[in-house]
Design a protein around this motif. Structure first.
Motif, PDB file in Angstrom:
ATOM      1  N   ASP A   1       0.945  -1.192  -0.044  1.00  0.00           N
ATOM      2  CA  ASP A   1       0.032  -0.123   0.075  1.00  0.00           C
ATOM      3  C   ASP A   1       0.883   1.260  -0.062  1.00  0.00           C
ATOM      4  O   ASP A   1       1.324   1.653   1.034  1.00  0.00           O
ATOM      5  N   LYS A   2       1.181   1.833  -1.125  1.00  0.00           N
ATOM      6  CA  LYS A   2       1.990   2.932  -1.447  1.00  0.00           C
ATOM      7  C   LYS A   2       1.139   4.104  -0.758  1.00  0.00           C
ATOM      8  O   LYS A   2       1.968   5.091  -0.193  1.00  0.00           O
TER       9      LYS A   2
ATOM     10  N   PRO B   1       3.634  -7.548   8.913  1.00  0.00           N
ATOM     11  CA  PRO B   1       4.672  -6.698   8.244  1.00  0.00           C
ATOM     12  C   PRO B   1       3.853  -5.684   7.214  1.00  0.00           C
ATOM     13  O   PRO B   1       3.782  -5.681   6.264  1.00  0.00           O
ATOM     14  N   LYS B   2       3.243  -4.533   7.980  1.00  0.00           N
ATOM     15  CA  LYS B   2       2.676  -3.519   7.176  1.00  0.00           C
ATOM     16  C   LYS B   2       3.619  -2.468   6.800  1.00  0.00           C
ATOM     17  O   LYS B   2       5.010  -2.268   7.191  1.00  0.00           O
ATOM     18  N   GLN B   3       3.195  -1.189   6.127  1.00  0.00           N
ATOM     19  CA  GLN B   3       3.788  -0.028   5.874  1.00  0.00           C
ATOM     20  C   GLN B   3       4.599   0.534   6.831  1.00  0.00           C
ATOM     21  O   GLN B   3       5.755   0.897   6.917  1.00  0.00           O
TER      22      GLN B   3
ATOM     23  N   TYR C   1       9.442   1.568  10.233  1.00  0.00           N
ATOM     24  CA  TYR C   1      10.003   1.392  11.196  1.00  0.00           C
ATOM     25  C   TYR C   1      11.717   0.706  11.064  1.00  0.00           C
ATOM     26  O   TYR C   1      12.814   1.117  11.583  1.00  0.00           O
ATOM     27  N   ASN C   2      11.511  -0.338  10.415  1.00  0.00           N
ATOM     28  CA  ASN C   2      12.616  -1.212  10.029  1.00  0.00           C
ATOM     29  C   ASN C   2      13.851  -0.322   9.197  1.00  0.00           C
ATOM     30  O   ASN C   2      14.925  -0.544   9.441  1.00  0.00           O
TER      31      ASN C   2
ATOM     32  N   LEU D   1       2.080   4.044   2.956  1.00  0.00           N
ATOM     33  CA  LEU D   1       3.402   4.294   3.251  1.00  0.00           C
ATOM     34  C   LEU D   1       3.660   6.058   3.247  1.00  0.00           C
ATOM     35  O   LEU D   1       4.421   6.674   4.029  1.00  0.00           O
ATOM     36  N   ASN D   2       3.143   6.478   2.163  1.00  0.00           N
ATOM     37  CA  ASN D   2       3.185   8.105   1.869  1.00  0.00           C
ATOM     38  C   ASN D   2       2.710   8.640   3.239  1.00  0.00           C
ATOM     39  O   ASN D   2       3.233   9.676   3.553  1.00  0.00           O
ATOM     40  N   THR D   3       1.715   8.238   3.443  1.00  0.00           N
ATOM     41  CA  THR D   3       1.084   8.827   4.686  1.00  0.00           C
ATOM     42  C   THR D   3       1.837   8.904   5.955  1.00  0.00           C
ATOM     43  O   THR D   3       2.357  10.007   6.613  1.00  0.00           O
ATOM     44  N   HIS D   4       2.442   7.794   6.303  1.00  0.00           N
ATOM     45  CA  HIS D   4       3.307   7.739   7.250  1.00  0.00           C
ATOM     46  C   HIS D   4       4.586   8.457   7.179  1.00  0.00           C
ATOM     47  O   HIS D   4       5.230   9.119   7.987  1.00  0.00           O
ATOM     48  N   ILE D   5       5.067   8.377   5.857  1.00  0.00           N
ATOM     49  CA  ILE D   5       6.524   9.167   5.681  1.00  0.00           C
ATOM     50  C   ILE D   5       6.145  10.767   5.992  1.00  0.00           C
ATOM     51  O   ILE D   5       6.872  11.512   6.561  1.00  0.00           O
ATOM     52  N   HIS D   6       5.020  11.289   5.501  1.00  0.00           N
ATOM     53  CA  HIS D   6       4.724  12.694   5.446  1.00  0.00           C
ATOM     54  C   HIS D   6       4.167  12.948   6.823  1.00  0.00           C
ATOM     55  O   HIS D   6       4.473  14.258   7.748  1.00  0.00           O
TER      56      HIS D   6
END
Length: 126
Positions: free
Chosen positions: A25-26, A60-62, A67-68, A29-34
């Motif tokens: 789910d890009k 193992p989600k985005q 985090y990793n 991921l984009n939401t978490h990054i921002h």
């Protein structure tokens, strides 16, 4: 010719974003990054990491992938690809709660600098 720390940080962030292009789910991921940098600034790195871990749950989600990636950048033995590792331990959250205050702030600052690159490349590529 030697690369600057900023170039290495950018290369690490770009490699991560390229790895994620065909994965999951890009948008998530984009939401978490921002949103993560704001969470770090408001609550601190430890609580932001705890949020990512809690969001991931047992799958193992985005959020766990992100985090990793932070763990990979901040933990371990410094090398050419990872020159600014703050902690020698393998587990980031464990290192944060057992480390020194100055290491915590170094890790927080380094995380924010890495997120600057992650956000730029995510906006361009995801």
């Amino acid at each position: 010719m030697s690369r600057t720390l900023e170039q290495r940080r950018a290369a690490f962030a770009l490699a991560f974003i390229k790895d994620q292009l065909g994965a999951g789910d890009k948008d998530k991921l984009n939401t978490h990054i921002h949103k993560s940098p704001s969470l770090i600034l408001q609550c601190g790195l430890g609580q932001a990491l705890a949020f990512l871990l809690a969001d991931a749950g047992k799958e193992p989600k985005q959020s766990k992938i992100l985090y990793n990636t932070l763990q990979d950048w901040l933990c371990g033995t410094p090398d050419d690809e990872h020159p600014v590792r703050v902690y020698r331990q393998a587990e980031l959250i464990e290192a944060l709660v057992t480390g020194t205050r100055s290491d915590y702030f170094r890790a927080q600052e380094e995380s924010l600098m890495l997120f600057n690159w992650l956000k730029k490349f995510a906006a361009a590529k995801l």
